[in-house]
Design an enzyme around this catalytic site. Structure first.
Site, short mmCIF file in Angstrom:
data_model
loop_
_atom_site.label_atom_id
_atom_site.label_comp_id
_atom_site.label_asym_id
_atom_site.label_seq_id
_atom_site.Cartn_x
_atom_site.Cartn_y
_atom_site.Cartn_z
N ARG A 114 -1.96 9.34 8.97
CA ARG A 114 -1.80 7.90 9.25
C ARG A 114 -1.26 7.14 8.04
NH1 ARG A 114 -5.08 3.32 8.41
NH2 ARG A 114 -6.79 4.63 7.64
N GLU A 157 0.84 -1.19 0.00
CA GLU A 157 0.00 0.00 0.00
C GLU A 157 0.88 1.24 0.00
OE1 GLU A 157 -4.06 -1.75 2.09
OE2 GLU A 157 -2.85 -0.28 3.17
N HIS A 174 -9.79 9.80 2.73
CA HIS A 174 -9.36 8.72 1.83
C HIS A 174 -9.57 9.19 0.41
CE1 HIS A 174 -8.73 4.86 0.00
NE2 HIS A 174 -8.40 4.35 1.17
N HIS A 198 -12.29 9.85 6.36
CA HIS A 198 -12.05 8.42 6.55
C HIS A 198 -11.48 8.07 7.92
CE1 HIS A 198 -11.13 4.31 5.44
NE2 HIS A 198 -9.85 4.48 5.71
#
Length: 509
Positions: free
Chosen positions: A377, A123, A238, A342
């Site tokens: 994050r 990711e 997001h 998100h």
């Protein structure tokens, strides 16, 4: 004032711990507290209503032969844009492999390769393939089901389906219990400690991937109890929520881009061309790039056509199902996407043991500001954080003296009504890109409602914190302050929030 007419459950043990929330943070903490008696308070039956079950990506852990926790910690710090605590990042990353083993021991069905090893995904902003997944893109649901089974089999855990309404203080100012409501009856739960695991605040925004109940109630309760809140302005959007008009918005996991999906505009031009990291840049970078393209009136799409589209149903069954429900065939059509609220990096300021600034109060998961995420994050670090802090919190509670007797009286606040205006204000004024005039307008709009509505109070705290941070860092982008200043945290109490709100809105404005 409210007095309980009856108690809809058996009397509590004197040393009982109350855990508020039944996602991964709440259930992992309850399990780690055994054999101490625990009451898990949840607004919905176990397995429902939590963001955990919607998590698609996975759990980041340095499990590969080419990986190590130190590399994971460095990636975490880089994403955190100067506000991640290096010691916390190192400790959590080091704990990762053991936490995966703990879940495997509980029966978590993680995906494996042909040799039987854990299948590891990639990711954005990770330097290695380290995303442990289950069911392709159903990791959250698989982990939640595993923890629900374990909690149901644990004799020290009881579950109370009720709404958490407020924290109860003892005579020394510490937290000594929780006020709940069920079937119209309010009642107190005395406790030696309260652990808030109530999740985030994404549902304060008109565009969100979060459950509708994610309005930051735990944050508001903690603020009213006197707890310090930290870095509340950092809301992660997001970049690839599926833009088909649903509320909440379904999510196209970041792992799709790790497997080759690309962001394009309506003419097929690559959105991330010329941007460092390209389609695998950190989330805040990708979200702003999409925001800028959309602000020019151009739609953005996630292009999964070709080989990835052919194997979508097997590798990403959740996304494939969401697309099918919206009438989209990823093999032949790019998926329309846009940024949506998100994850909240800010929260209740806690120490290395998950303890808040108020005695007897702990926080775990998204509701906490542990020092791990900083200003942005790193993908798939959220479930990891909750799992890592659960045993720390349990050990701290077991070693601490129980809270004092509940102080009386106690009272509850009314439930929020229609949040449409609040959500529109947050979306427009406190969104992906912010500026002073918009933030002041948000503060003026939110302040009156914040005195009686927890959702509005949480939104106000985010807005005043964003107004006070006159720089751009991580997920917080100020168009009027694009520069980055020396790194600092924003810490506020409720008393300070009211003062900041009054200063932001002139009398008579």
């Amino acid at each position: 004032m409210n007095a309980p007419a009856r108690f809809p459950f058996r009397p509590l043990a004197a040393d009982r711990v109350v855990v508020v929330g039944a996602g991964v943070a709440g259930l992992a903490t309850a399990l780690r507290l055994a054999p101490l008696p625990v009451t898990v308070v949840t607004a919905a039956p176990l397995g429902f209503g939590t963001a955990t079950g919607w998590a698609q990506g996975g759990i980041a852990a340095a499990m590969g032969d080419d990986d190590e926790p130190a590399l994971h910690a460095l990636d975490t710090q880089a994403a955190g844009a100067g506000l991640t605590d290096p010691a916390v990042a190192e400790a959590v990353a080091k704990a990762g492999p053991g936490l995966i083993d703990w879940l495997v021991g509980l029966g978590a069905p993680f995906d494996r390769d042909e040799a039987g090893a854990l299948a590891l995904g990639l990711e954005a902003a990770h330097c290695r393939r380290r995303i442990v997944r289950a069911g392709g893109d159903s990791t959250g649901r698989a982990v939640l089901e595993t923890l629900v089974r374990a909690a149901a089999a644990c004799p020290s855990i009881e579950v109370l389906v009720a709404r958490a309404r407020d924290l109860i203080r003892d005579d020394a100012g510490g937290v000594a219990g929780l006020v709940c409501e069920r079937d119209g009856v309010s009642f107190p739960l005395p406790a030696r400690a309260v652990v808030l695991a109530t999740g985030g605040l994404g549902a304060l925004y008109a565009s969100t991937t979060n459950p509708t109940g994610a309005t930051g109630r735990g944050l508001a309760m903690a603020a009213r109890a006197g707890a310090v809140l930290r870095d509340m302005e950092f809301v992660q959007f997001h970049p690839t929520a599926i833009a088909t008009g649903a509320d909440p918005m379904p999510l196209a996991t970041e792992a799709l881009r790790g497997e080759g999906a690309r962001l394009i505009d309506r003419d097929g031009a690559p959105v991330m061309a010329g941007i460092a990291g390209g389609d695998l840049a950190p989330r805040d970078v990708v979200a702003r790039a999409i925001f800028q393209v959309r602000s020019r009136g151009t739609e953005v799409f996630l292009d999964c056509r070709g080989a990835l589209g052919l194997r979508m149903a097997g590798r990403f069954p959740t996304v494939a199902g969401l697309c099918a429900a919206a009438g989209i065939d990823p093999q032949r059509q790019p998926i329309p996407v846009r940024p949506a609220a998100h994850y909240h990096m800010g929260g209740i300021a806690v120490d290395q043991d998950g303890a808040a600034s108020v005695a007897g109060l702990y926080a775990c998961g998204e509701v906490a500001s542990s020092g791990l995420h900083g200003a942005n994050r790193l993908a798939s670090n959220s479930l990891l954080e909750a799992l890592a802090f659960a045993p720390r919190i349990a050990a701290a509670i077991a070693a601490a003296a129980p809270a004092g007797a509940c102080a009386a009286p106690w009272e509850t606040r009314p439930e929020a009504g229609d949040l449409a205006d609040l959500r529109a204000t947050m979306e427009r004024r406190v969104g992906v890109v912010r500026e002073e005039a918009g933030l002041r307008a948000a503060v003026a709009r939110l302040t009156p409602a914040a005195r009686h509505c927890d959702a509005a109070l949480t939104g106000l705290i985010v807005a005043v914190s964003a107004l006070s941070r006159t720089e751009s860092r991580g997920a917080h982008r100020r168009s009027d302050h694009p520069e980055q200043l020396p790194a600092r945290h924003t810490e506020v109490t409720l008393a300070q929030v009211w003062r900041m709100a009054d200063a932001a809105v002139p009398v008579g404005a």
